[in-house]
Design an enzyme around this catalytic site. Structure first.
Site, short mmCIF file in Angstrom:
data_model
loop_
_atom_site.label_atom_id
_atom_site.label_comp_id
_atom_site.label_asym_id
_atom_site.label_seq_id
_atom_site.Cartn_x
_atom_site.Cartn_y
_atom_site.Cartn_z
N CYS A 102 -1.08 4.04 -0.80
CA CYS A 102 -2.24 3.63 0.53
C CYS A 102 -0.42 4.06 1.69
CB CYS A 102 -1.38 1.95 0.61
SG CYS A 102 -3.21 1.63 1.14
N HIS A 159 -4.31 2.15 -4.92
CA HIS A 159 -2.93 1.09 -5.53
C HIS A 159 -3.35 1.22 -6.94
CE1 HIS A 159 -2.11 -1.38 -1.88
NE2 HIS A 159 -3.55 -1.22 -1.49
N GLU A 185 -1.41 0.27 -8.90
CA GLU A 185 -0.61 -1.47 -9.31
C GLU A 185 -1.37 -2.30 -9.58
OE1 GLU A 185 -0.02 -1.65 -4.50
OE2 GLU A 185 -0.28 -0.60 -6.71
#
Length: 202
Positions: A79, A183, A185
């Site tokens: 990001c 992202h 994650e």
């Protein structure tokens, strides 16, 4: 050990949890020796380009990041961490980025039907082969949260793209440097596969 660079820019804990779910040992640190000793290094982050660069300078992390990359340690920006790797951003005129990769960060153009910041799931296409995406089928959906996007100078480093009001360079790879605007994650099984591919780099 995977070092997560701590420069007070948020989003570190979600990355740490995702890596823990994959059974990886991580260390959240801004200590130069620990970062340089790591097997892999991740630069996460959310927030303002200018503020983040100011913190990297204040914590004396700019040279540490450049030395990590010079040593060929696998390095992943996520990001804001992607944006900082480039030369400049419209968000913070006059602030120099790390300049490790060539390109600029631009504001997503205003269009009636599109909300900014761009928050949500978008599919990716793969203009060039990328080691982060090995084993991942075309058009996977990943999770974005951003108001600014990358326009890379070198098309050959762009490994994933998406469309949101404009063409967005969503992931890049050059030598040992990798970065994602989205992202991983927070991108479910696809994101975990991307992180696994980063962990598996030799």
């Amino acid at each position: 050990m995977i070092a997560l660079i701590d420069y007070d820019a948020g989003n570190i804990r979600s990355v740490e949890k995702a890596l823990a779910a994959l059974g990886e040992e991580t260390e959240v640190t801004r200590d130069a020796e620990r970062i340089l000793a790591a097997d892999r290094v991740i630069l996460p982050g959310v927030g303002s380009f200018g503020d983040a660069m100011g913190k990297l300078h204040s914590f004396q992390l700019v040279d540490v990041i450049k030395e990590t990359i010079r040593r060929k340690t696998p390095f992943l920006g996520i990001c804001l961490g992607l944006q900082l790797l480039f030369e400049r951003s419209e968000e913070s005129p006059g602030v120099e980025g790390l300049g490790i990769l060539k390109g600029e960060i631009l504001r997503i153009p205003e269009k009636d039907v599109l909300k900014i910041p761009h928050i949500g799931w978008n599919s990716l296409t793969f203009p060039n082969p990328g080691r982060l995406f090995e084993g991942i089928e075309e058009n996977p959906y990943v999770y974005f949260v951003h108001s600014y996007y990358l326009k890379a100078t070198e098309p050959s480093i762009v490994t994933a793209e998406t469309e949101y009001g404009t063409l967005i360079h969503a992931s890049v790879e050059k030598d040992n440097v990798f970065a994602c605007q989205f992202h991983p994650e927070k991108s479910s099984s696809v994101g975990l596969s991307i992180l696994k591919n980063f962990i598996s780099l030799t």
